[in-house]
Design an enzyme around this catalytic site. Structure first.
Site, PDB file in Angstrom:
ATOM      1  N   GLN A  34       0.841  -1.215   0.000  1.00 47.32           N
ATOM      2  CA  GLN A  34       0.000   0.000   0.000  1.00 47.32           C
ATOM      3  C   GLN A  34       0.868   1.254   0.000  1.00 47.32           C
ATOM      4  O   GLN A  34       0.545   2.242  -0.633  1.00 47.32           O
ATOM      5  CB  GLN A  34      -0.952  -0.021   1.190  1.00 47.32           C
ATOM      6  CG  GLN A  34      -2.250  -0.739   0.830  1.00 47.32           C
ATOM      7  CD  GLN A  34      -3.178  -0.919   2.007  1.00 47.32           C
ATOM      8  OE1 GLN A  34      -3.038  -0.263   3.037  1.00 47.32           O
ATOM      9  NE2 GLN A  34      -4.123  -1.816   1.860  1.00 47.32           N
ATOM     10  N   ALA A  74       5.698  -3.117   9.324  1.00 45.86           N
ATOM     11  CA  ALA A  74       4.451  -2.891   8.592  1.00 45.86           C
ATOM     12  C   ALA A  74       3.511  -1.987   9.385  1.00 45.86           C
ATOM     13  O   ALA A  74       2.829  -2.443  10.301  1.00 45.86           O
ATOM     14  CB  ALA A  74       3.782  -4.235   8.310  1.00 45.86           C
ATOM     15  N   TYR A 141      -0.279   8.750  15.779  1.00 50.49           N
ATOM     16  CA  TYR A 141       0.786   7.848  15.326  1.00 50.49           C
ATOM     17  C   TYR A 141       1.630   7.390  16.523  1.00 50.49           C
ATOM     18  O   TYR A 141       1.812   6.185  16.754  1.00 50.49           O
ATOM     19  CB  TYR A 141       1.654   8.560  14.274  1.00 50.49           C
ATOM     20  CG  TYR A 141       2.951   7.867  13.996  1.00 50.49           C
ATOM     21  CD1 TYR A 141       2.970   6.577  13.473  1.00 50.49           C
ATOM     22  CD2 TYR A 141       4.173   8.487  14.283  1.00 50.49           C
ATOM     23  CE1 TYR A 141       4.170   5.931  13.235  1.00 50.49           C
ATOM     24  CE2 TYR A 141       5.375   7.841  14.045  1.00 50.49           C
ATOM     25  CZ  TYR A 141       5.369   6.573  13.527  1.00 50.49           C
ATOM     26  OH  TYR A 141       6.558   5.927  13.305  1.00 50.49           O
ATOM     27  N   LYS A 145       1.997   3.572  18.427  1.00 50.49           N
ATOM     28  CA  LYS A 145       3.296   2.896  18.607  1.00 50.49           C
ATOM     29  C   LYS A 145       3.534   2.596  20.087  1.00 50.49           C
ATOM     30  O   LYS A 145       4.050   1.525  20.434  1.00 50.49           O
ATOM     31  CB  LYS A 145       4.422   3.762  18.036  1.00 50.49           C
ATOM     32  CG  LYS A 145       4.432   3.805  16.518  1.00 50.49           C
ATOM     33  CD  LYS A 145       4.983   2.501  15.959  1.00 50.49           C
ATOM     34  CE  LYS A 145       4.941   2.452  14.454  1.00 50.49           C
ATOM     35  NZ  LYS A 145       5.619   1.292  13.884  1.00 50.49           N
ATOM     36  N   ARG A 282       4.290  23.993  12.185  1.00 48.70           N
ATOM     37  CA  ARG A 282       3.432  22.839  11.923  1.00 48.70           C
ATOM     38  C   ARG A 282       2.931  22.334  13.276  1.00 48.70           C
ATOM     39  O   ARG A 282       3.725  22.188  14.207  1.00 48.70           O
ATOM     40  CB  ARG A 282       4.278  21.759  11.224  1.00 48.70           C
ATOM     41  CG  ARG A 282       3.504  20.564  10.735  1.00 48.70           C
ATOM     42  CD  ARG A 282       4.370  19.662   9.866  1.00 48.70           C
ATOM     43  NE  ARG A 282       5.438  19.025  10.622  1.00 48.70           N
ATOM     44  CZ  ARG A 282       6.289  18.136  10.112  1.00 48.70           C
ATOM     45  NH1 ARG A 282       6.210  17.801   8.837  1.00 48.70           N
ATOM     46  NH2 ARG A 282       7.231  17.594  10.842  1.00 48.70           N
TER      47      ARG A 282
END
Ligand code: UDP
Length: 329
Positions: A34, A74, A141, A145, A282
């Site tokens: 992907q 992955a 994210y 993890k 950001r």
């Protein structure tokens, strides 16, 4: 016996496969393609296309191949996307890892090395960051993890599986051969974006904020060469094979460079003026992230070799110059 690299067609995964093959290891790669690239998989690795959320696919793979250890890359890894589509991250990173663990346990595979991130720490309290520092991720994210690390902790206690979690700082650079490198779509990382300017793909690079409390006002990061990260995985596999206990390690150079310094070094390496424009900060960017990698050095015997920013950018430039459209070039 073979080493299974999940996500071995991705940026760090493909570089790890090259280093493993170089060391004479038998390597099996699985990737759902992907975000990964089939072209980046070393021709000597046996490739299977499939998804870690597909338990039947994994069970079949573990029956066909004689796997001693798993290296698990992955996952989805874009901070911005994780904030707009958090469930995608829970699904692939957490649910995917849960299925993987189920399949490993039922097939008697008991050793795994996996990708974690500096994003597990969130805003650091002190620099350099130690593995024992508090973990309060500021994005989905990093949260997924950190949850993966915790899942491994409890599952290892119950089932005797052992793991090493590697918390990367800023992965960058490309394989010395120039054959494989970074190719993300969309690209969000600083060094490939800078190099799009001398490649004629972008007119200028944006500097996200110049009012941070740092030496020149721009953010400071710890840039670590992808081949050095790859070596750490190989050392972690060896560490587990020798019977050592599960653990977590930071991987960085221990040196920080500002966004301005990175742009200046890229100008020197490419000989291009690379115009830069200041733009707003950001969201979620800490001012300074620098690792202490003493633990990985002492316990795994890891020693980063490419610690000069110039050398890191030279390898990246070799790849991007010859592959302006990544693997589609
Ligand atoms: N950055 C920037 N302009 C860009 C992309 C990134 O100024 O076009 C900055 C970003 O704010 C951060 C540093 O460069 O301080 C590294 O960002 P990157 O996305 O490469 O890695 P991150 O630190 O987010 O893992």
């Amino acid at each position: 016996m073979a080493i299974l690299v999940l996500g071995g067609a991705g940026y760090i995964g493909s570089h790890t496969v090259f280093e493993l093959i170089d060391k004479g290891e038998d390597v099996v790669v699985a990737d759902n393609l992907q975000t990964g690239h089939r072209e980046s998989v070393h021709s000597k690795a046996r490739f299977y296309k499939g998804d870690i959320r597909d338990e039947a696919f994994l069970n079949d793979l573990f029956k066909k191949e004689n796997i001693s250890s798993v290296i698990h890359f992955a996952a989805n890894s874009l901070v911005g996307e994780s904030m707009t589509d958090p469930l995608k991250y829970y699904d692939n990173n957490l649910y995917g890892t849960m299925i993987l663990l189920k399949s490993m346990i039922s097939n008697g595979i008991d050793k795994i090395v996996f990708s974690s991130t500096a994003a597990t720490y969130g805003e650091p309290e002190s620099i350099p960051i130690l593995e024992t520092d508090k973990t309060e991720p500021t994005n989905t994210y990093g949260e997924t993890k950190l949850s993966m690390e915790k899942m491994f902790k409890w599952v290892s206690q119950a089932h005797g599986l052992r793991y090493v979690s590697l918390r990367y700082f800023n992965a960058c650079g490309a394989h010395i051969s120039g054959k494989i490198g970074e190719d993300h779509s969309p690209e969000t990382h600083l060094i490939p974006l800078i190099l799009q300017v001398p490649n004629g793909k972008r007119e200028f690079v944006s500097i996200f904020g110049d009012d941070y409390k740092t030496k020149d006002g721009t953010c400071i990061r710890d840039y670590i060469h992808v081949t050095d990260l790859a070596q750490a995985h190989i050392q972690a596999v060896k560490y587990l094979a020798e019977g050592n206990k599960s653990d977590i390690f930071n991987l960085g150079n221990g040196v920080g460079f500002s966004v301005n310094e990175v742009i200046e070094t890229a100008r020197k390496v490419t000989g291009h003026p690379i115009p830069a424009k200041i733009s707003p900060r950001r969201a979620g960017d800490p001012a300074i992230l620098i690792a202490s990698s003493k633990k990985a050095k002492n316990i795994l015997g890891w020693k980063p070799k490419h610690d000069s920013l110039e050398e890191i950018i030279e390898t990246a430039w070799r790849w991007h110059k010859n592959h302006p459209d990544g693997y589609n070039s």
